[in-house]
Design an enzyme around this catalytic site. Structure first.
Site, PDB file in Angstrom:
ATOM      1  CB  SER A 192      22.549   6.958 -27.299  1.00  0.00           C
ATOM      2  OG  SER A 192      23.547   7.660 -26.591  1.00  0.00           O
ATOM      3  CE  LYS A 234      19.040  15.031 -20.442  1.00  0.00           C
ATOM      4  NZ  LYS A 234      19.510  16.158 -21.259  1.00  0.00           N
ATOM      5  CG  MET A 270      20.519  23.082 -27.538  1.00  0.00           C
ATOM      6  SD  MET A 270      19.884  22.642 -25.924  1.00  0.00           S
ATOM      7  CE  MET A 270      20.160  24.176 -25.096  1.00  0.00           C
ATOM      8  CB  ALA A 275      17.303  21.047 -23.726  1.00  0.00           C
ATOM      9  N   GLY A 323      12.494  27.901 -26.154  1.00  0.00           N
ATOM     10  CA  GLY A 323      12.123  26.656 -25.489  1.00  0.00           C
ATOM     11  C   GLY A 323      12.220  26.796 -23.988  1.00  0.00           C
ATOM     12  CB  ALA A 324      10.222  26.957 -21.350  1.00  0.00           C
ATOM     13  N   GLY A 325      11.769  23.677 -21.975  1.00  0.00           N
ATOM     14  CA  GLY A 325      11.736  22.291 -21.505  1.00  0.00           C
ATOM     15  C   GLY A 325      13.017  21.947 -20.753  1.00  0.00           C
TER      16      GLY A 325
HETATM   17  P1  NDP Z   1      11.299  18.883 -23.796  1.00  0.00           P
HETATM   18  O1  NDP Z   1      10.261  17.961 -24.313  1.00  0.00           O
HETATM   19  O2  NDP Z   1      11.576  18.958 -22.337  1.00  0.00           O
HETATM   20  O3  NDP Z   1      10.903  20.402 -24.254  1.00  0.00           O
HETATM   21  C1  NDP Z   1      10.491  20.664 -25.548  1.00  0.00           C
HETATM   22  C2  NDP Z   1      10.418  22.180 -25.812  1.00  0.00           C
HETATM   23  O4  NDP Z   1      10.199  22.378 -27.196  1.00  0.00           O
HETATM   24  C3  NDP Z   1       9.281  22.887 -25.078  1.00  0.00           C
HETATM   25  O5  NDP Z   1       9.690  24.182 -24.745  1.00  0.00           O
HETATM   26  C4  NDP Z   1       8.180  22.900 -26.142  1.00  0.00           C
HETATM   27  O6  NDP Z   1       7.262  23.961 -25.992  1.00  0.00           O
HETATM   28  C5  NDP Z   1       9.002  23.141 -27.381  1.00  0.00           C
HETATM   29  N1  NDP Z   1       8.358  22.682 -28.611  1.00  0.00           N
HETATM   30  C6  NDP Z   1       8.111  21.396 -28.983  1.00  0.00           C
HETATM   31  N2  NDP Z   1       7.550  21.361 -30.221  1.00  0.00           N
HETATM   32  C7  NDP Z   1       7.423  22.648 -30.622  1.00  0.00           C
HETATM   33  C8  NDP Z   1       6.923  23.271 -31.810  1.00  0.00           C
HETATM   34  N3  NDP Z   1       6.419  22.544 -32.817  1.00  0.00           N
HETATM   35  N4  NDP Z   1       6.960  24.614 -31.892  1.00  0.00           N
HETATM   36  C9  NDP Z   1       7.480  25.350 -30.889  1.00  0.00           C
HETATM   37  N5  NDP Z   1       7.984  24.826 -29.739  1.00  0.00           N
HETATM   38  C10 NDP Z   1       7.945  23.488 -29.615  1.00  0.00           C
HETATM   39  O7  NDP Z   1      12.621  18.545 -24.639  1.00  0.00           O
HETATM   40  P2  NDP Z   1      14.140  18.884 -24.220  1.00  0.00           P
HETATM   41  O8  NDP Z   1      14.138  20.253 -23.663  1.00  0.00           O
HETATM   42  O9  NDP Z   1      14.693  17.806 -23.380  1.00  0.00           O
HETATM   43  O10 NDP Z   1      14.922  18.815 -25.630  1.00  0.00           O
HETATM   44  C11 NDP Z   1      14.837  19.870 -26.586  1.00  0.00           C
HETATM   45  C12 NDP Z   1      15.819  19.640 -27.726  1.00  0.00           C
HETATM   46  O11 NDP Z   1      17.162  19.745 -27.264  1.00  0.00           O
HETATM   47  C13 NDP Z   1      15.699  18.264 -28.381  1.00  0.00           C
HETATM   48  O12 NDP Z   1      15.787  18.444 -29.782  1.00  0.00           O
HETATM   49  C14 NDP Z   1      16.928  17.521 -27.870  1.00  0.00           C
HETATM   50  O13 NDP Z   1      17.355  16.544 -28.788  1.00  0.00           O
HETATM   51  C15 NDP Z   1      17.933  18.662 -27.756  1.00  0.00           C
HETATM   52  N6  NDP Z   1      19.030  18.375 -26.796  1.00  0.00           N
HETATM   53  C16 NDP Z   1      20.317  18.358 -27.273  1.00  0.00           C
HETATM   54  C17 NDP Z   1      21.383  18.122 -26.421  1.00  0.00           C
HETATM   55  C18 NDP Z   1      22.775  18.108 -26.973  1.00  0.00           C
HETATM   56  O14 NDP Z   1      23.692  17.681 -26.251  1.00  0.00           O
HETATM   57  N7  NDP Z   1      22.996  18.585 -28.179  1.00  0.00           N
HETATM   58  C19 NDP Z   1      21.187  17.876 -24.972  1.00  0.00           C
HETATM   59  C20 NDP Z   1      19.793  17.952 -24.568  1.00  0.00           C
HETATM   60  C21 NDP Z   1      18.767  18.178 -25.458  1.00  0.00           C
HETATM   61  P3  NDP Z   1       5.945  23.815 -25.061  1.00  0.00           P
HETATM   62  O15 NDP Z   1       6.377  24.168 -23.676  1.00  0.00           O
HETATM   63  O16 NDP Z   1       4.994  24.790 -25.646  1.00  0.00           O
HETATM   64  O17 NDP Z   1       5.470  22.393 -25.186  1.00  0.00           O
END
Ligand code: NDP
Length: 278
Positions: free
Chosen positions: A15, A66, A215, A131, A127-129
């Site tokens: 971090s 989170k 991101m 972030a 993406g739909a996670g």
């Molecule tokens: P999550 O695990 O909650 O979500 C991951 C997302 O990525 C899902 O939508 C997933 O799709 C998708 N995904 C993962 N692998 C693949 C792939 N190989 N191909 C296509 N889609 C993929 O993670 P977060 O949302 O918490 O984080 C996402 C990113 O954002 C990370 O890289 C994190 O470091 C970055 N981040 C940066 C911040 C900043 O301040 N700059 C703050 C917060 C996050 P599926 O639903 O199909 O699994």
């Protein structure tokens, strides 16, 4: 004794938040300490309680805690409630206020650092996670002409769009369903770059003059930004600015003073970087 803050995560050793908050505190003459705290995967709540009992005033929360922080907070800001995720906690007696500063951080980086106002733009969020959930509300509030969420698991894009329907017009789709569309701002909120994996995106997505924003941040260009450069995006940006801006928003919430972010961003860029979120 200095006021105590920290970031909880697992892993958390990478971090950059301790360095960012130490720089903010020095610049704003605030007497505080800020540490990285590794919480066991099944022990987040107990770790936070111990921190509060030891005098902790506030905390940031990163992967994977989170959503759990959102459930633990006794009160939520409207943006945290909408996101269903908390990245900033403020402790005041029995009250744990949960906030989410990710969206504000992204918007400030776009508008203030990159000169990219959202109003009237065609925006694609990949993406739909967690972030994506954190930034959608503020993105909608900024008044884009169109906002589309595309996700590998299509159902999650639809679920997220439905969840956010009260905040504005947004639709969900798969990557393949993007064929034939183009966007002015394309934001990668997936973790695909972490694995070095390129996203399977159709041709023609990047409108002339478009900005591609990942991101994720780290040494060198991410796979998404490399792809965007090849596909005609006019500008490329990583998520380091968002990281610094969401931290400034949290610092402001805790201390009532907004730190200047440009010097801290410049310091991080020149010091070299690591990958990851908060
Ligand atoms: P999550 O695990 O909650 O979500 C991951 C997302 O990525 C899902 O939508 C997933 O799709 C998708 N995904 C993962 N692998 C693949 C792939 N190989 N191909 C296509 N889609 C993929 O993670 P977060 O949302 O918490 O984080 C996402 C990113 O954002 C990370 O890289 C994190 O470091 C970055 N981040 C940066 C911040 C900043 O301040 N700059 C703050 C917060 C996050 P599926 O639903 O199909 O699994």
């Amino acid at each position: 004794m200095s006021d105590r803050y920290g970031v909880f995560g697992n892993p958390v050793g990478h971090s950059r938040s301790p360095a960012i908050h130490a720089a903010f505190a020095a610049a704003c003459h605030q007497d505080l300490v800020y540490e990285a705290i590794l919480a066991p995967l099944d022990g987040f709540a107990a770790s936070v309680r111990a921190f509060v009992e030891a005098g902790g005033c506030g905390a940031n929360v990163t992967l994977p805690f989170k959503p759990e922080a959102c459930r633990l907070a006794t009160r939520l800001t409207s943006r945290a409630r909408l996101a269903g995720a908390v990245n900033t906690l403020s402790f005041d007696g029995q009250e744990w206020l949960g906030d989410n500063t990710d969206g504000a951080g992204l918007l400030r980086d776009l508008a203030h650092n990159l000169g990219c106002p959202i109003a009237g733009m065609r925006v694609l969020l990949l993406g739909a996670g967690g972030a994506a959930r954190g930034v959608l509300g503020p993105l909608l509030e900024a008044g884009p002409r169109r906002l589309v969420i595309a996700n590998r698991t299509e159902a999650r894009a639809h679920e997220l769009a439905a969840r956010m329907a009260s905040a504005g017009e947004v639709s969900g789709c798969s990557h393949a369903q993007l064929a034939g569309q183009s966007f002015d701002l394309l934001i990668n909120a997936t973790s695909a770059s972490l694995a070095g994996a390129p996203l399977p995106l159709p041709d023609g997505l990047f409108a002339s003059g478009s900005l591609a924003y990942d991101m994720m941040y780290g040494d060198g260009q991410t796979p998404f930004l490399r792809l965007a450069g090849r596909c005609g995006a006019a500008r490329l940006a990583d998520g380091l600015g968002m990281l610094v801006e969401q931290a400034a928003e949290a610092f402001c919430l805790w201390r009532g003073v907004r730190p200047a972010t440009a010097p801290v961003l410049a310091m991080l860029r020149s010091a070299g970087r690591d990958t990851g979120g908060q």
